[in-house]
Design an enzyme around this catalytic site. Sequence first.
Site, PDB file in Angstrom:
ATOM      1  N   THR A 474       0.843  -1.292   0.000  1.00  0.00           N
ATOM      2  CA  THR A 474      -0.076   0.090  -0.010  1.00  0.00           C
ATOM      3  C   THR A 474       0.717   1.383  -0.021  1.00  0.00           C
ATOM      4  O   THR A 474       0.391   2.235  -0.109  1.00  0.00           O
ATOM      5  CB  THR A 474      -0.945   0.074   1.285  1.00  0.00           C
ATOM      6  OG1 THR A 474      -0.052  -0.046   2.400  1.00  0.00           O
ATOM      7  CG2 THR A 474      -1.883  -1.063   1.078  1.00  0.00           C
ATOM      8  N   ASN A 637       0.380  10.507  -0.783  1.00  0.00           N
ATOM      9  CA  ASN A 637       1.241  10.517  -1.875  1.00  0.00           C
ATOM     10  C   ASN A 637       0.142  10.016  -2.832  1.00  0.00           C
ATOM     11  O   ASN A 637      -0.489   9.229  -3.070  1.00  0.00           O
ATOM     12  CB  ASN A 637       2.359   9.236  -1.667  1.00  0.00           C
ATOM     13  CG  ASN A 637       3.261   9.078  -2.818  1.00  0.00           C
ATOM     14  OD1 ASN A 637       2.728   8.456  -3.709  1.00  0.00           O
ATOM     15  ND2 ASN A 637       4.488   9.558  -2.623  1.00  0.00           N
ATOM     16  N   LYS A 639       0.669   8.635  -5.943  1.00  0.00           N
ATOM     17  CA  LYS A 639       0.788   7.459  -6.707  1.00  0.00           C
ATOM     18  C   LYS A 639       0.421   6.409  -6.036  1.00  0.00           C
ATOM     19  O   LYS A 639      -0.525   5.458  -6.443  1.00  0.00           O
ATOM     20  CB  LYS A 639       2.068   7.297  -7.201  1.00  0.00           C
ATOM     21  CG  LYS A 639       2.523   8.292  -8.366  1.00  0.00           C
ATOM     22  CD  LYS A 639       4.002   7.852  -8.866  1.00  0.00           C
ATOM     23  CE  LYS A 639       4.472   8.854 -10.053  1.00  0.00           C
ATOM     24  NZ  LYS A 639       5.864   8.590 -10.768  1.00  0.00           N
ATOM     25  N   THR A 640       0.752   6.155  -4.677  1.00  0.00           N
ATOM     26  CA  THR A 640       0.533   5.278  -3.916  1.00  0.00           C
ATOM     27  C   THR A 640      -1.154   5.247  -3.516  1.00  0.00           C
ATOM     28  O   THR A 640      -1.874   4.414  -3.264  1.00  0.00           O
ATOM     29  CB  THR A 640       1.385   4.847  -2.649  1.00  0.00           C
ATOM     30  OG1 THR A 640       1.299   5.930  -1.817  1.00  0.00           O
ATOM     31  CG2 THR A 640       2.775   4.765  -3.256  1.00  0.00           C
ATOM     32  N   GLY A 710      -7.265   2.311   2.391  1.00  0.00           N
ATOM     33  CA  GLY A 710      -7.039   0.854   1.869  1.00  0.00           C
ATOM     34  C   GLY A 710      -8.444   0.337   1.508  1.00  0.00           C
ATOM     35  O   GLY A 710      -8.222  -0.644   0.744  1.00  0.00           O
ATOM     36  N   GLU A 711      -9.476   0.833   2.034  1.00  0.00           N
ATOM     37  CA  GLU A 711     -10.769   0.067   2.010  1.00  0.00           C
ATOM     38  C   GLU A 711     -11.838   0.579   1.353  1.00  0.00           C
ATOM     39  O   GLU A 711     -12.760   0.040   0.800  1.00  0.00           O
ATOM     40  CB  GLU A 711     -11.186  -0.441   3.450  1.00  0.00           C
ATOM     41  CG  GLU A 711     -10.191  -1.666   3.876  1.00  0.00           C
ATOM     42  CD  GLU A 711     -10.329  -2.215   5.278  1.00  0.00           C
ATOM     43  OE1 GLU A 711     -10.509  -3.091   5.697  1.00  0.00           O
ATOM     44  OE2 GLU A 711      -9.824  -1.503   6.244  1.00  0.00           O
TER      45      GLU A 711
END
Length: 746
Positions: A474, A637, A639-640, A710-711
């Site tokens: 991640t 960030n 990109k991530t 993340g979710e």
Amino acid sequence: MMQDMEAAPKPAKQLDHRYEGIAKVTGKAKYAAEFSEPFSRSDLAYAYIVQSTIPSGTVVSIERTAADRAPGVIAILTPFNAPKLNPGPPQPPARRNLSLLQDADVYYNGQPVAVVVARSLNEAKAGAAMLKFKYSPKAAQVSFMQNLGEARWPKNPGKEPAGNHRGDLQAAFSKSSAIVENTYITPIQHHNPMEPHATIAWWEGEKLNIYDATQYISGVRMSLAKTLNVPFDYVRVVNPVVGGGFGSKGSMWSHVPLCAIAAKVTGKPVKLVLEREQMFGPVGGRPSTVNKIKLGASADGKLLAMQQDVVMNASVMEDFVEHSEGPTKNLYTSEANSVTAKVVEVNLGVSTFMRAPGEAPGTAVLEIAMDELAEKLKMDPMQLRLVNYADKDPSHDRPWSSKHLRECYTQASERFGWSKRSATPGAKTEGNALIGYGMATATYPANRSAAQAVVRMLSGGRMFVGSGTQDLGTGTYTIMAQQAAAGLGIDPKLVEVKLGDSRLPKAPVSGGSQSSASVLPAIQDATTQLKLKLADLAISDAGSPLHGLRTLDIEAKDGKLTNKNNPSQTDSLTDLIARNGGKPVEATGSAEPSESRDAMTSNSWGAVFAEVAVDRDTHMVKVRRVVATYDIGTLLNDKTGLNQLMGGITWGVSFALHEEAHIDPVYGRVVNESLAEYHVPVNADIGRLDVTVLNIPDMKFNPIGSRGIGEIGITGAAAAIANAIYNATGKRIREYPITPDKIMTA
């Protein structure tokens, strides 16, 4: 919005590449199963788990003579000779209820019933095939859908109550102008990360070392210490990179302590890697949910009553509750609200967290019901959601720490071209394809836990930062480097990052979208302490231009310590460390949620719009594009962060159209336990993804202003696709996945 922006700190300089990216693409990054030190490869033994072939009963005997004599076999662990352990009650998320060969009982087909250890994996598998089991079967219940009448309240519902009610539900329904009432179903799903679960264990006297594919090194350490009855400080868990987890690696499963005791019994380092088919059952999955949803609204679209009653499968070994009723409690306002969550016991493996637990299936079903209500009211689906916009958390009657969902609807709908949508199903065609537009709301709680970090200023202007967290792909390495660098105003490329080692300062599980929100404030605190130490060092250093100043007069920026009152008076950190013998200067920091967290609710938000093309003849669905805008606080960030959101949307496509575990109705085994038959999308299945974020900091949530992402990407995406399919075909499918046969027969 301006108030939020004014309170925000200066954002950290972003790395333009993944910190660990080069190591991964060149093969230098090591995953749990790839380590070969400090032991010798020639000493390494291989373990293979043998699984039960019945769903319920007991192991009466095991004929093992041939296996014991098989080439390369070193040891065979069974319920009749395994060392006695301390399984104890489950303690999620660190540990689920485990199968550790402590008795001969069998609770599901696929349960570990023996472990064969040999010089090679092939020899271990060959030895396992020679074991002959005699079972005493018992009656088993493997069909969840056929036993909904046996639903009961969960024994341990988790952090949410199993029932929640407010207002007069019947009175609200009685005065509603429009009511929708239907049943919506989500299937059993399995995580299937590219890296399977894997463990290498070896002992040094009474001390245990573990390489483990896990999302929670500290949790595995705690669970192993308790299970094996060894001191906590005697266990070390290492996991520098994770090849995907999605929740399945957030708990310690049976194979980890089984590998440890195999290493203890044999006196050798032991590697145990689950094969793909072994990841269907022994390491959890998302339970199926049956959701009865009833919505009532006035003629102007105002929700008066919302009701959702959920029933899901739970293993006979342990209750696990998938709170898919969560969004119904707090996503929209309503006069009356009632939700319940019940379980049906089945002889299947223990369920567990799967990416966006609760909210993923919850939005998948509620957001279809909202579209059905909009159609009944002859309202635009987005307008219905705006009419029922919750300016505060209706389930707790308290404010949000920050919410800009309206802006998400506006931005995403404009980029998507929502105004061109026809409310008439099937109105838009292209050749043989029916084109449909759909939308849904995305939401996920903003979680945060206590975390610790250590930082060091090194010689040559370099810096070190460490925390016992995990990187699941991640971008945790990347944002840790950025945050540490921001504290001293140096280039993040000069920062060395270490994580994934339980000897580092403790951090929480990388689950619940909380790693960045928890670890980065700890790094911020550590760099604050480091700046003070460096300032004190300069003040006491007669060779420093800052000698004799007060600490409060010194700031750090651009790799230098500077006199705030005279910016020309500086001391480079490189020179400062060099003058003091090159010895690193270290500081630790910690952070935890404030006491005010119970006075407000923190969530992330999003608006998701999807376009699908449905073939008139084959009924195959192609998701041509998804446009989404999210309110996730500060984007750490580009990109991530955007990559995570796109990955979540891809999961939403998978949820909507592909994923489903099929259970044999007699034997209770997952029959599609491979990536050939358990379908997930490939590149060709994913159309254009257009993802943006508002980038409005949530400073009430944490000092970084960032909430985890993340979710949230998976939430809402499945329903947006389902609603688009209806807009294309006029066929409302209420059971996932939406496959061609369901569209054909609807």
